[in-house]
Design a protein around this motif. Sequence first.
Motif, PDB file in Angstrom:
ATOM      1  N   ASN A 184     -28.585 -55.176  23.065  1.00  0.00           N
ATOM      2  CA  ASN A 184     -27.801 -54.358  23.983  1.00  0.00           C
ATOM      3  C   ASN A 184     -28.705 -53.636  24.957  1.00  0.00           C
ATOM      4  OD1 ASN A 184     -25.184 -54.835  22.761  1.00  0.00           O
ATOM      5  ND2 ASN A 184     -25.859 -53.531  21.074  1.00  0.00           N
ATOM      6  N   TYR A 195     -24.227 -48.517  35.105  1.00  0.00           N
ATOM      7  CA  TYR A 195     -23.730 -49.493  36.075  1.00  0.00           C
ATOM      8  C   TYR A 195     -22.268 -49.184  36.361  1.00  0.00           C
ATOM      9  CZ  TYR A 195     -21.107 -52.555  32.802  1.00  0.00           C
ATOM     10  OH  TYR A 195     -20.203 -53.073  31.900  1.00  0.00           O
ATOM     11  N   LYS A 197     -18.382 -50.579  37.671  1.00  0.00           N
ATOM     12  CA  LYS A 197     -17.447 -51.682  37.879  1.00  0.00           C
ATOM     13  C   LYS A 197     -16.052 -51.109  38.081  1.00  0.00           C
ATOM     14  CE  LYS A 197     -16.139 -56.207  36.062  1.00  0.00           C
ATOM     15  NZ  LYS A 197     -16.374 -57.215  34.988  1.00  0.00           N
ATOM     16  N   SER A 232     -20.948 -46.920  26.007  1.00  0.00           N
ATOM     17  CA  SER A 232     -20.613 -48.104  25.222  1.00  0.00           C
ATOM     18  C   SER A 232     -21.869 -48.938  25.010  1.00  0.00           C
ATOM     19  CB  SER A 232     -19.543 -48.938  25.938  1.00  0.00           C
ATOM     20  OG  SER A 232     -20.010 -49.395  27.193  1.00  0.00           O
ATOM     21  N   PHE A 234     -23.413 -52.656  25.545  1.00  0.00           N
ATOM     22  CA  PHE A 234     -23.124 -53.837  26.347  1.00  0.00           C
ATOM     23  C   PHE A 234     -24.394 -54.658  26.557  1.00  0.00           C
ATOM     24  CE2 PHE A 234     -23.775 -50.165  29.125  1.00  0.00           C
ATOM     25  CZ  PHE A 234     -24.796 -50.592  29.973  1.00  0.00           C
ATOM     26  N   LYS A 235     -24.197 -55.933  26.849  1.00  0.00           N
ATOM     27  CA  LYS A 235     -25.294 -56.869  27.074  1.00  0.00           C
ATOM     28  C   LYS A 235     -25.676 -56.869  28.561  1.00  0.00           C
ATOM     29  CE  LYS A 235     -24.858 -58.234  22.780  1.00  0.00           C
ATOM     30  NZ  LYS A 235     -25.814 -57.802  21.743  1.00  0.00           N
ATOM     31  N   GLU A 237     -25.805 -59.284  30.589  1.00  0.00           N
ATOM     32  CA  GLU A 237     -24.936 -60.147  31.393  1.00  0.00           C
ATOM     33  C   GLU A 237     -23.684 -59.425  31.864  1.00  0.00           C
ATOM     34  OE1 GLU A 237     -24.791 -61.801  27.063  1.00  0.00           O
ATOM     35  OE2 GLU A 237     -26.282 -60.954  28.447  1.00  0.00           O
ATOM     36  N   GLU A 238     -23.269 -58.382  31.158  1.00  0.00           N
ATOM     37  CA  GLU A 238     -22.119 -57.587  31.609  1.00  0.00           C
ATOM     38  C   GLU A 238     -22.483 -56.717  32.809  1.00  0.00           C
ATOM     39  OE1 GLU A 238     -19.753 -55.760  28.316  1.00  0.00           O
ATOM     40  OE2 GLU A 238     -21.337 -56.627  27.060  1.00  0.00           O
ATOM     41  N   MET A 239     -23.750 -56.433  32.942  1.00  0.00           N
ATOM     42  CA  MET A 239     -24.230 -55.562  34.017  1.00  0.00           C
ATOM     43  C   MET A 239     -24.594 -56.360  35.275  1.00  0.00           C
ATOM     44  SD  MET A 239     -27.323 -52.798  33.599  1.00  0.00           S
ATOM     45  CE  MET A 239     -28.052 -51.984  35.033  1.00  0.00           C
ATOM     46  N   ARG A 240     -25.037 -57.608  35.092  1.00  0.00           N
ATOM     47  CA  ARG A 240     -25.436 -58.425  36.244  1.00  0.00           C
ATOM     48  C   ARG A 240     -24.246 -58.659  37.173  1.00  0.00           C
ATOM     49  NH1 ARG A 240     -27.564 -62.175  32.211  1.00  0.00           N
ATOM     50  NH2 ARG A 240     -29.652 -61.450  31.606  1.00  0.00           N
ATOM     51  N   ALA A 242     -22.563 -56.535  38.843  1.00  0.00           N
ATOM     52  CA  ALA A 242     -21.583 -55.452  38.907  1.00  0.00           C
ATOM     53  C   ALA A 242     -21.569 -54.846  40.304  1.00  0.00           C
ATOM     54  CB  ALA A 242     -21.905 -54.395  37.853  1.00  0.00           C
TER      55      ALA A 242
END
Length: 290
Positions: A184, A195, A197, A232, A234-235, A237-240, A242
């Motif tokens: 994470n 980040y 979103k 939270s 998160f990995k 890839e969830e941030m890339r 955004a």
Amino acid sequence: MYYNDDTVIYFDGKFLKAKEAGTDLYGQSLHYGYSVFEGIKSYSTDQGTQIFKAKEHYERLKRSAELMHIPFDYSAEQLTELTYELLERNGFTDAYIRPLVTCSPNMSLSKGQKSYLSLLAWEWNNGYLADKMKIMTSPFQRPNPKAFKVEAKVGGHYVNSILACQDAKDKGYDEALVLDENGNVAESSGANVFYEKDGVLFTPGKGSILPGITRQTVFEICEELDIPVKESFFKPEEMRGADAGFFCGTAAEIVALDSLDDVPFTRDWEDTASGRVQRAYLKRVRVLSL
């Protein structure tokens, strides 16, 4: 860069010239990184020179010493008073302040028997990370929280930070995004990360991070501006890709991210909630530095 012949520091109960200070070559801190420290900034404000959140920083310094079993009996009020005197003696307004607590000679792997307080400062007119940053996911992980007191600001922990940051720079990036032992997102080499979103800010939860004072200030600003923020796990890839991202810390203040692993953040910074937070933070430290 940090001091000259006239620079004054505070060390072990007295003010003296920086060039006259020395260290004990048999100290635990030198050999094992067994020390705690803080990073604090002062600003020129409409109320004169003000140290931003001095009490919070010094309470954390005391807590770090306690967690590391380092004896340390200064109060936050004493430390704040000494720091203002240090700034005055050096004629500093906009400055970076480094309190450091080191330990007496001891070659055994046992708790500190005596500590020494150093207060250092140097002029710092702006954050060291002024432009948008290209960052990469680091192959280095944050220390396992079962192995270290990660909530303490300990000198030895920052070897990990040096390795991660330099590896990123060697590969052509500005900074590193460091993961925890579960993959994470944790933080950068020396700052917390957010980040954005769809107008919501996300930041890693506690566990493997140093929960920074600037991070807490971001929470306060978001509440004032009615910007939703979620802690939270998160990995990367969830941030890339955004809408936006930023690092935050005392030295960095709030610095926008350009891309993660060469994937750009997509919205214009000035139009994001993150940009609003940055502008509010800069106003706060200049006008409301209490």
